[in-house]
Design an enzyme around this catalytic site. Structure first.
Site, PDB file in Angstrom:
ATOM      1  N   GLU A   1       0.826  -1.204   0.000  1.00 49.67           N
ATOM      2  CA  GLU A   1       0.000   0.000   0.000  1.00 49.67           C
ATOM      3  C   GLU A   1       0.866   1.263   0.000  1.00 49.67           C
ATOM      4  OE1 GLU A   1      -3.198   0.532  -0.243  1.00 49.67           O
ATOM      5  OE2 GLU A   1      -3.910  -1.532  -0.210  1.00 49.67           O
TER       6      GLU A   1
ATOM      7  N   GLU B   1      -6.989  11.121  -5.401  1.00 48.17           N
ATOM      8  CA  GLU B   1      -6.485  12.392  -4.921  1.00 48.17           C
ATOM      9  C   GLU B   1      -5.737  12.138  -3.613  1.00 48.17           C
ATOM     10  OE1 GLU B   1      -8.256  16.894  -4.233  1.00 48.17           O
ATOM     11  OE2 GLU B   1      -9.605  15.208  -4.505  1.00 48.17           O
TER      12      GLU B   1
END
Lengths: 223, 223
Positions: A58, A112
């Site tokens: 991640e 974003e």
DNA sequence: ACAAAAGTGTTTCTAATACACCCATGG
DNA sequence: CCATGGGTGTATTAGAAACACTTTTGT
């Protein structure tokens, strides 16, 4: 013998220093719940993946940084029954300390993403406020006795740059002279790079790399 | 959006001091895998139960101690893909520090449970060796800067009994005189009970209860 | 009276702090 | 030559360690 089904995620508190402020990486959520709200980056652990591996994956997806440049450690787990309204989710939170990165975050797959000064974070999704608070507390405590402050610096750094890390994370001024003596006196903490820089003005400063020390003895104490 | 199904458990590293040794609570496993082997106590988290609540419940089931007398904190989570051969299990480990309890553990529902000196623990089930090692390390470190040593003592205890806790957990001798001064000098650590005891022989010693202090400043350092 | 453990006083030494001062560069 | 930050030396002080000594019980 029925075992209730859980989903398991990893969430990341990624801290860095930008413009003399301690900042955390937040991503904007695209879907419900908390659609449009900011949240810590994270995601589901895959069927054949260790927890640490999921956190590393991640982190790479969100920031694109090389694992060797970042300090990553497990923080804590959070599993209140209704922390996610969709289902029962237990999340394993990780703390990552990263050097300053270019602003448009390279290699990101999040829609974003933004670096936000930790003082200005307000009401993020799920129980991420609590996780962030715990992560900052851990980072502050860990600087005292572990050589992790170097994770906030570029591969080569000066003693003054390392001192700025401490001052910003702790929010206290430190005596430059005493700090210099203390930090250069800890065996194995700093490895001289053999070169100097004048990028901070004034007399040229020695450049150092991170040394092999795993523990900080004696510890560097808060003001 | 399929989320792989996980089972989530809590496992407990319950430490106490018996016969001048640091001991851990182990239970004998009745079923496969690792049938007949010793393991850390633990169990599955229930569908509507928080992680901390699951740990407290398991602790009460295994030891019967009152929660107020025990220090419990989350340790870390472990979730390697094949740590349990039956299915994918993520366990949230907890560390508990308890006062000395009667040997046949009251209120236990485990088939067989035993206090084992930590030095003599060998090859326990799953990855519990690793969890135990981490728990002991955490306990040793935490004595330095947190007032948790009192959790190993009876509600009323002497300074010498508190010192024995440090000596046994750290495995180092401490100067009784300096320890006494240090520990009575920390504000809020000890509350005088107003009575004395001669249970350890010699001159009567003041009895104390645990004080309200949450942090230990200055820390008590290892020899 | 004596042993054993509790608790105090005192000396010594190390390490943190405060700060005066010198060094090496850019402009 | 002066401003700026880098780095060293030194006096002061707080705290840790070592240990002599007194106190209060049980036997």
């Amino acid at each position: 013998m029925e075992h209730p089904p859980f989903a398991v995620t990893v969430d990341l508190v990624v801290l860095t220093i930008r413009d003399d402020e301690l900042c955390v990486l937040l991503v904007r959520r695209g879907e419900a719940p908390y659609a449009g709200r900011w949240a810590l980056p994270g995601g589901f652990v895959r069927p054949d993946e260790d927890l640490d591996a999921a956190a590393a994956r991640e982190l790479a997806e969100e920031t694109g940084v090389r694992p060797a440049d970042v300090h990553v450690e497990q923080l804590a787990s959070y599993g209140a029954p209704r922390r996610d309204p969709r289902m029962r989710v237990v999340t394993v939170a990780y703390l990552a300390l990263a050097p300053s990165l270019p602003s448009p975050i390279a290699g990101t797959d999040a829609a974003e993403a933004r670096w936000t000064p930790v003082e200005r974070v307000r009401r993020i999704a799920f129980d991420h406020d609590r996780i962030l608070t715990d992560g900052i507390a851990r980072a502050r405590a860990k600087l005292e006795y572990a050589p992790v402050a170097t994770a906030f610096c570029a591969p080569e750094f000066t003693v003054a740059e390392l001192r700025r890390v401490y001052e910003i994370v702790w929010g206290v001024p430190l005596d430059p002279r005493n700090f210099h003596r203390k930090v250069t006196g800890v065996p194995g903490l700093l490895a001289p790079a053999g070169t100097t820089t004048t990028r901070n003005g004034g007399r040229p400063a020695e450049l150092y790399r991170r040394g092999p020390a795993e523990l900080l003895l004696p510890p560097i104490l808060r003001g």
